[in-house]
Design an enzyme around this catalytic site. Structure first.
Site, PDB file in Angstrom:
ATOM      1  CE  LYS A 236      -3.589   2.632   0.176  1.00 47.30           C
ATOM      2  NZ  LYS A 236      -4.619   2.550   1.239  1.00 47.30           N
ATOM      3  CB  CYS A 290      -3.681   8.287   0.404  1.00 48.45           C
ATOM      4  SG  CYS A 290      -5.172   7.544   1.065  1.00 48.45           S
TER       5      CYS A 290
END
Length: 451
Positions: A236, A290
């Site tokens: 991720k 993010c």
């Protein structure tokens, strides 16, 4: 046939088919910790899959609303209906106490925010607090799944020892795995159900096996088992870092458009017709919870320089100032001063259609314009207020009643397609998203990266 320990999957002697049947039939209770923009869709998909989910969130209004069958997460297609259906059927309920949820569950799925501090350090305080609560209810045979994004080695070096210490269980009695969330706002259910492969990695082989079994039922896509929890964490982080570096490349190329007298946007678009090229689009900055954060999950975690990641952050963080500079330069060309101008900022959220302003480039753009003396107005059809922005918020339907010297397109919400640009007197327009066609108007338009 039911399992000898029907509520537990880790280190269970039952066959894979029996364990799968137990999970799907609701014999294995699931707790999802964090019922926010990503957590509530995840809890709802778990509930439609196994019919036995308890969600935990410390916000009493969120908990009360969910237990009434209401959905506080907006702009997620199908989510309100799914929450209503699963609550009405008894498949989903919510509590305020993570400890209560932990005591009732055999699978613990943690999906809480992991931001960074003002010093760009990963902030794991919320995650660690939830894990302490999970540990209080942890029982032999349980599986803990980390879905939130964390620096690589967090699960192995921080969370696993914490669970062992706080639960008084031995290492062999429970499982821990990482399944990094790969979901975007506005399409959460689609993503969770199978838009992309699921990635799972455990702290041991048995943790990986159970996670693979469980997520194989949630998704219609494949489940990719990686060698370890640390590898799964890295997947991720690497995805986000790739995008940050790629966008920085596009942004740096965009800054040369004027000097080189080329359309960088057109050059990028054409270059991407070659299958080995995939340059992203330039813009006024990179926002969200993010991409701007994940490089620091590597930079701060390991004793390495990471010059490429650091440079990418510098480039992307410089784009709001670059945008404001262009507004000032174009106004000067028109014989006006930025300090005496009225500037309209279009879009405050970091992405179209998403009510999220963390690290949104509109914030430094508004602040910089204000500091330089401009009178700043802002429009965003997604946000109810703009109290934390240095701008006067206007309703979209009222912008035509005002006169502006300049406008900046920061976030291209669909609703902006209805703006009547011909209704404004000629002004400077900086298009940060290469989305406006004002060629037939009298406005002076500058597109970041060139037309």
């Amino acid at each position: 046939m039911s399992l000898r320990q029907p509520e537990r999957l880790y280190a269970n002697d039952a066959s894979t088919d029996e364990q799968r049947e137990a999970f799907l039939s609701g014999e294995v209770p699931v707790a999802v910790y964090g019922l926010g923009k990503m957590g509530l869709p995840l809890a709802a998909v778990y509930a439609e899959t196994c019919s036995n989910v308890i969600g935990a969130d410390i916000d009493p209004d969120v908990v009360a609303g969910i237990n009434r069958g209401e959905c506080h997460v907006q702009r997620e297609p199908g989510l309100a209906e799914l929450v209503s259906e699963t609550v009405e059927s008894g498949s989903l309920r919510a509590v305020e106490s993570p400890t209560e949820a932990a005591r009732d569950a055999a699978i613990h799925v943690v999906i809480v925010p992991t931001p960074i501090t003002d010093d760009d350090e990963p902030d794991l305080a919320i995650l660690q607090s939830v894990m302490e609560s999970v540990a209080e209810g942890l029982a032999p045979g349980d599986l803990v799944v980390v879905e939130c994004t964390v620096p690589p080695r967090t699960t192995r070096d921080v969370l696993l020892p914490m669970l062992e210490r706080e639960s008084d269980l031995t290492r062999e009695e429970f499982g821990v795995a990482v399944c990094p969330e790969r979901t975007s706002s506005g399409r959460a259910l689609e993503d969770i159900r199978g838009a992309y492969p699921k990635v799972v990695g455990g702290v041991d082989d048995e943790s990986t096996r159970v996670a693979e079994l469980v997520y194989g039922e949630l998704t219609s896509n494949e489940v990719i088992a990686v060698p370890s929890a640390t590898t799964a964490e890295a997947v991720k982080v690497f995805e986000g870092v790739y995008r940050d570096v790629n966008i920085a490349l596009a942004n740096e190329l965009a800054t040369m458009a004027d000097a080189a007298d080329i359309s960088v946007n057109r050059a990028i678009e054409t270059a991407n017709t070659q299958p080995f090229c995939d340059i992203h689009r330039p813009g006024p900055g990179v926002g969200g919870h993010c991409i701007p954060y994940y490089p620091y999950f590597l930079i701060r975690q390991f004793e390495m320089d990471f010059p490429l990641l650091s440079t990418a952050r510098e480039v992307n963080d410089s784009m709001p100032a670059f945008t404001v500079e262009k507004v000032g330069e174009l106004l000067e060309d028109e014989g006006k001063s930025l300090a005496d101008s009225r500037v309209l900022v279009l879009g405050l959220t970091y992405r179209p259609g998403v009510e999220e302003t963390r690290a949104a480039p509109a914030r430094p753009i508004c602040a910089d314009l204000t500091e330089r003396g401009a009178d700043v107005f802002a429009v965003d059809p997604v946000l109810p207020t703009a109290d934390d922005f240095e701008a006067t918020k206007l309703p979209l339907e009222a912008v035509g009643e005002y006169d502006f010297d300049a406008a900046v397109m920061v976030t291209n919400h669909d609703e902006f397609a209805d703006i009547d640009w011909d209704g404004f007197d000629p002004m400077v327009v900086v298009d940060g998203r290469n989305c406006l066609d004002l060629s037939r108007s009298d406005h002076r338009v500058y597109t970041i990266g060139g037309d």
